[in-house]
Design a protein around this motif. Sequence first.
Motif, PDB file in Angstrom:
ATOM      1  N   VAL A  19      96.215   9.235   1.840  1.00 21.75           N
ATOM      2  CA  VAL A  19      96.450  10.265   0.826  1.00 21.75           C
ATOM      3  C   VAL A  19      95.661   9.979  -0.449  1.00 21.75           C
ATOM      4  O   VAL A  19      95.013  10.862  -1.001  1.00 21.75           O
ATOM      5  CB  VAL A  19      97.961  10.391   0.513  1.00 21.75           C
ATOM      6  N   THR A  20      95.704   8.728  -0.910  1.00 16.83           N
ATOM      7  CA  THR A  20      95.112   8.403  -2.215  1.00 16.83           C
ATOM      8  C   THR A  20      93.698   7.831  -2.133  1.00 16.83           C
ATOM      9  O   THR A  20      92.975   7.849  -3.122  1.00 16.83           O
ATOM     10  CB  THR A  20      95.982   7.391  -2.979  1.00 16.83           C
ATOM     11  N   GLY A  21      93.347   7.259  -0.993  1.00 17.41           N
ATOM     12  CA  GLY A  21      92.042   6.627  -0.849  1.00 17.41           C
ATOM     13  C   GLY A  21      91.995   5.202  -1.361  1.00 17.41           C
ATOM     14  O   GLY A  21      90.945   4.569  -1.361  1.00 17.41           O
ATOM     15  N   THR A  22      93.144   4.683  -1.790  1.00 20.19           N
ATOM     16  CA  THR A  22      93.185   3.307  -2.279  1.00 20.19           C
ATOM     17  C   THR A  22      94.470   2.625  -1.828  1.00 20.19           C
ATOM     18  O   THR A  22      95.467   3.279  -1.517  1.00 20.19           O
ATOM     19  CB  THR A  22      93.131   3.232  -3.822  1.00 20.19           C
ATOM     20  N   LEU A  23      94.409   1.323  -1.823  1.00 19.22           N
ATOM     21  CA  LEU A  23      95.594   0.498  -1.601  1.00 19.22           C
ATOM     22  C   LEU A  23      95.634  -0.506  -2.745  1.00 19.22           C
ATOM     23  O   LEU A  23      94.776  -1.378  -2.833  1.00 19.22           O
ATOM     24  CB  LEU A  23      95.503  -0.252  -0.280  1.00 19.22           C
ATOM     25  N   SER A  24      96.588  -0.340  -3.615  1.00 13.13           N
ATOM     26  CA  SER A  24      96.666  -1.243  -4.754  1.00 13.13           C
ATOM     27  C   SER A  24      97.442  -2.501  -4.390  1.00 13.13           C
ATOM     28  O   SER A  24      98.266  -2.505  -3.483  1.00 13.13           O
ATOM     29  CB  SER A  24      97.349  -0.546  -5.934  1.00 13.13           C
ATOM     30  N   GLU A  76      88.844  14.453   8.527  1.00 12.03           N
ATOM     31  CA  GLU A  76      89.561  15.168   7.469  1.00 12.03           C
ATOM     32  C   GLU A  76      90.624  16.121   8.022  1.00 12.03           C
ATOM     33  O   GLU A  76      91.535  16.506   7.290  1.00 12.03           O
ATOM     34  CB  GLU A  76      88.588  15.980   6.613  1.00 12.03           C
ATOM     35  N   ARG A  77      90.485  16.537   9.273  1.00 11.02           N
ATOM     36  CA  ARG A  77      91.430  17.486   9.857  1.00 11.02           C
ATOM     37  C   ARG A  77      92.625  16.815  10.525  1.00 11.02           C
ATOM     38  O   ARG A  77      93.603  17.474  10.852  1.00 11.02           O
ATOM     39  CB  ARG A  77      90.722  18.370  10.894  1.00 11.02           C
ATOM     40  N   ILE A  78      92.526  15.523  10.758  1.00 16.13           N
ATOM     41  CA  ILE A  78      93.621  14.797  11.405  1.00 16.13           C
ATOM     42  C   ILE A  78      94.749  14.630  10.391  1.00 16.13           C
ATOM     43  O   ILE A  78      94.513  14.262   9.240  1.00 16.13           O
ATOM     44  CB  ILE A  78      93.135  13.424  11.920  1.00 16.13           C
ATOM     45  N   ALA A  79      95.961  14.919  10.827  1.00 18.68           N
ATOM     46  CA  ALA A  79      97.120  14.767   9.947  1.00 18.68           C
ATOM     47  C   ALA A  79      97.158  13.345   9.376  1.00 18.68           C
ATOM     48  O   ALA A  79      96.883  12.370  10.081  1.00 18.68           O
ATOM     49  CB  ALA A  79      98.405  15.055  10.723  1.00 18.68           C
ATOM     50  N   LYS A  80      97.479  13.236   8.105  1.00 18.89           N
ATOM     51  CA  LYS A  80      97.460  11.945   7.412  1.00 18.89           C
ATOM     52  C   LYS A  80      98.379  10.911   8.068  1.00 18.89           C
ATOM     53  O   LYS A  80      98.036   9.734   8.136  1.00 18.89           O
ATOM     54  CB  LYS A  80      97.841  12.106   5.940  1.00 18.89           C
ATOM     55  N   VAL A  81      99.519  11.360   8.562  1.00 21.29           N
ATOM     56  CA  VAL A  81     100.426  10.431   9.240  1.00 21.29           C
ATOM     57  C   VAL A  81      99.781   9.930  10.526  1.00 21.29           C
ATOM     58  O   VAL A  81      99.789   8.735  10.816  1.00 21.29           O
ATOM     59  CB  VAL A  81     101.792  11.093   9.531  1.00 21.29           C
TER      60      VAL A  81
END
Length: 138
Positions: A19-24, A76-81
């Motif tokens: 979702v965010t493109g990062t892992l903090s 980009e079309r694959i569901a994020k989950v």
Amino acid sequence: MSRTSARETAMKLLYEYSVTGTLSKDSLENAPDALGAESLDENNLRYVGDIVAGFTDKCNEIDEIISSNSKSWKLERIAKVDLAILRLALYEILYMDDIPQKVTINEAIELAKKYSAEKSYQFVNGLLGGYLRNGGTK
């Protein structure tokens, strides 16, 4: 707590990345409490940390495998989950030799049944199974 709970925690962190493109670093440090996994033991916390740290290094390689094995579906079309589940499973298959591939696929299917759309588990199973049937090479 079980490895299944640790996988759920890792999948949720990889979902955050989707979702965010990062892992903090904060996400990883606070994950057990924030995700309701406060009872993960030391080994399972290490597993989650290994997945997250390793994935950030291998993200492009893993995403390329997903792209090349998902017929007619752009990343980009694959569901994020589903994307988070596939990323987790492929990381295990590629880099965690101590986990049998059948276990990884079964756990990915169960995560898809629990967290994703009704038939997403079929997509997850098909992509992972196809990848392994075609040689499953890095």
